[in-house]
Design an enzyme around this catalytic site. Structure first.
Site, PDB file in Angstrom:
ATOM      1  CE  LYS A 262      -8.831   8.729  -9.356  1.00 47.91           C
ATOM      2  NZ  LYS A 262      -7.403   8.669  -9.040  1.00 47.91           N
TER       3      LYS A 262
ATOM      4  CG  ASP B  22      -1.877   1.172   1.190  1.00 46.45           C
ATOM      5  OD1 ASP B  22      -1.468   2.295   0.829  1.00 46.45           O
ATOM      6  OD2 ASP B  22      -3.060   0.967   1.505  1.00 46.45           O
ATOM      7  CG  HIS B  23       1.378   4.342  -3.153  1.00 44.38           C
ATOM      8  ND1 HIS B  23       0.097   4.063  -3.552  1.00 44.38           N
ATOM      9  CD2 HIS B  23       1.507   5.687  -3.263  1.00 44.38           C
ATOM     10  CE1 HIS B  23      -0.517   5.183  -3.892  1.00 44.38           C
ATOM     11  NE2 HIS B  23       0.319   6.188  -3.729  1.00 44.38           N
TER      12      HIS B  23
ATOM     13  CG  HIS C 128      -4.248   4.438  -0.744  1.00 42.99           C
ATOM     14  ND1 HIS C 128      -3.273   3.455  -0.764  1.00 42.99           N
ATOM     15  CD2 HIS C 128      -4.518   4.716  -2.043  1.00 42.99           C
ATOM     16  CE1 HIS C 128      -2.977   3.172  -2.028  1.00 42.99           C
ATOM     17  NE2 HIS C 128      -3.713   3.912  -2.819  1.00 42.99           N
TER      18      HIS C 128
ATOM     19  CG  ASP D  67      -8.529   3.842  -7.071  1.00 42.94           C
ATOM     20  OD1 ASP D  67      -7.645   2.985  -7.296  1.00 42.94           O
ATOM     21  OD2 ASP D  67      -8.381   5.053  -7.311  1.00 42.94           O
TER      22      ASP D  67
END
Ligand code: BG6
Length: 484
Positions: A333, A172-173, A235, A230
């Protein structure tokens, strides 16, 4: 450390590799953090030879690294570490190629899968057939790990059949981001916050991940995914777990992840009758961001869609520490600006002898901002200088731990630099354990059932706004404002 001698990158010509992974490895090479003998092997379907692939990597570095950090000679030296292997994981012959690779590159190996998840199972079968499994191999998996608990279990089972959990590195960046890790330092290396970090003192928490980008050519993936899966599933829930968890007893992978998973398992399911009041989904229509026209989601996509590009929700954690404290999450977004932040809103003073002035009068906020700037700010109330008659005027002032200033000499790294180095070194603290992923999906699955049953639809919001007006109303009902 227990460094691997080879890093094998699947999806080596893909978008993530070009934008993030090769630039990150360049950064590590540049800072002499990679052993001189470490080999990097890229693999993908394209029939390229190593020389052509190295040129591609150099091009990617030039394009995606900040100009002041890119250096031609260093880039050329860096790509000397890289070999390329053309391979199609769906073809059984791939196993022979991998077998040959295992012979040519003896020693410990780390395998990084940044391919379409639909290829994970087959790729793992090929690795196993080539003897690249078990104790001598580490496996890193890039998201998405499934689209539901069942599909993520399918991947996890396939991986578990070939690798022990301690060798599986689920990425999970967000966990690679500096301020996210700094959250641990803030909470557990300072004595002053922890006594306040609970329902007695904290009114609510806000977590925002706002993006200005839209589809970015990822229509196939994104339209079947949506903001909930997403961004929230991974995150946002990871950020929430780090904010909310109990102090781990030690800074090791299992101690920290044990605490995170308890939070993920304590998330209150959002039942169907709560959807209307606790959740808003949206989809952007045409608008303007920073003076630029931005098209609607539907026209970017080229067809009608019910996918949410925005979600805001109220989440509760059912445990002693957080009883009654709402966590407001929102992400979307094509919002007004790029901003990732965590706001800890403290309660008002129990009784104020001063006249209230301004929205946050006589209450404090701790703002942990992750993007675009890394900053931690504590808002305190102070007297406005002056000789006001009869009363005292107050205003909030900021006590800042501006990381940008305090650590101006330190280069900002890509999140993947940390994660790739930890993979190479075998440190899994910043990777997601299987029980975490399962708890995340279990909660998201239940929420999606409630959502579907409630029949709510994405509400339109103009590109460049902060989402549908209903998102403001959601928190407004509780006397709260988003930190726009
Ligand atoms: C990815 C999502 O996981 O995270 C993308 O798939 C999103 O949709 C990205 O844009 C955001 O990451 P960052 O690091 O730019 O905040």
């Amino acid at each position: 450390t227990d460094q691997v001698s080879t890093l094998l990158m699947f999806g080596a010509t893909g978008d993530l590799a070009r934008r993030m992974l090769w630039p990150s490895l360049y950064g590590l090479h540049h800072d002499k953090l990679l052993d001189a003998t470490l080999r990097l092997v890229g693999t993908a379907r394209s029939e390229l030879d190593t020389a052509a692939f190295r040129d591609q990597v150099v091009d990617a570095l030039k394009e995606h690294l900040p100009a002041e950090f890119y250096d031609e000679a260093t880039a050329r030296a860096f790509v000397q570490r890289i070999d390329y292997l053309a391979m199609d994981a769906t073809d059984p012959a791939a196993a022979d190629k991998l077998g040959a690779l295992a012979r040519d590159y003896p020693g410990k190996i780390a395998v990084f899968l940044s391919t379409a998840p639909s290829l994970f199972k087959q790729t793992i079968e090929r690795l196993v057939a080539a003897g690249l499994s078990g104790e001598g191999v580490r496996l890193a998996l890039e998201k998405p790990l499934g689209t539901s608990l069942a599909s993520s279990n399918e991947i996890n089972d396939a991986v578990a059949a070939a690798f022990p959990e301690s060798h599986i590195f689920r990425i999970d960046h967000y966990l690679g981001k500096e301020t996210v890790q700094n959250l641990l330092a803030l909470r557990f290396a300072n004595a002053i916050f922890e006594p306040l970090w609970n329902a007695r003192t904290i009114d609510h928490v806000q977590i925002t991940i706002a993006e200005t980008i839209g589809l970015e050519g990822r229509a196939d993936y994104y339209d079947g995914t949506g903001a909930l899966r997403d961004m929230v599933q991974n995150h946002m829930l990871q950020l929430l777990a780090l904010v909310a968890m109990e102090p781990p007893a030690s800074f090791n992978a299992d101690a920290v992840r044990n605490e995170k998973v308890k939070i993920l398992q304590s998330l209150r399911p959002i039942a169907q009758d709560r959807v209307e009041s606790d959740l808003v989904i949206g989809q952007y229509v045409e608008g303007e961001i920073g003076g630029q026209r931005a098209a609607s989601y539907v026209s970017e996509l080229g067809g009608p869609s019910m996918t949410e590009t925005f979600i805001a929700m109220k989440v509760n954690i059912d445990n002693w520490r957080w009883a009654g404290v709402p966590f407001y999450l929102r992400t979307g977004k094509r919002l007004s600006s790029r901003r990732t932040e965590i706001v800890i809103q403290f309660k008002k003073v129990p009784h104020s002898m001063f006249e209230a002035g301004g929205a946050h009068a006589t209450s404090n906020r701790l703002i942990i901002s992750i993007q675009p700037e890394e900053d931690i700010t504590l808002e305190l109330m102070a007297k406005v200088p002056g000789l006001d008659f009869g009363g005292m005027r107050l205003r909030e002032v900021e006590l800042g731990i501006g990381r940008a200033d305090a650590f101006a000499d330190v280069r900002r790294r890509i999140a993947y630099e940390r994660l790739l180095l930890d993979l190479i070194d075998g440190n899994s603290l910043l990777f997601v354990r299987r029980d975490e992923v399962e708890a995340q999906w279990r909660w998201i699955d239940a929420l999606r059932v409630s959502l579907a049953a409630s029949g709510i639809r994405p509400q339109p919001y103009a590109a460049g706004s902060w989402g549908p007006p209903a998102a403001k109303a959601l928190v407004g009902r509780h006397g709260v404002d988003w930190n726009d």
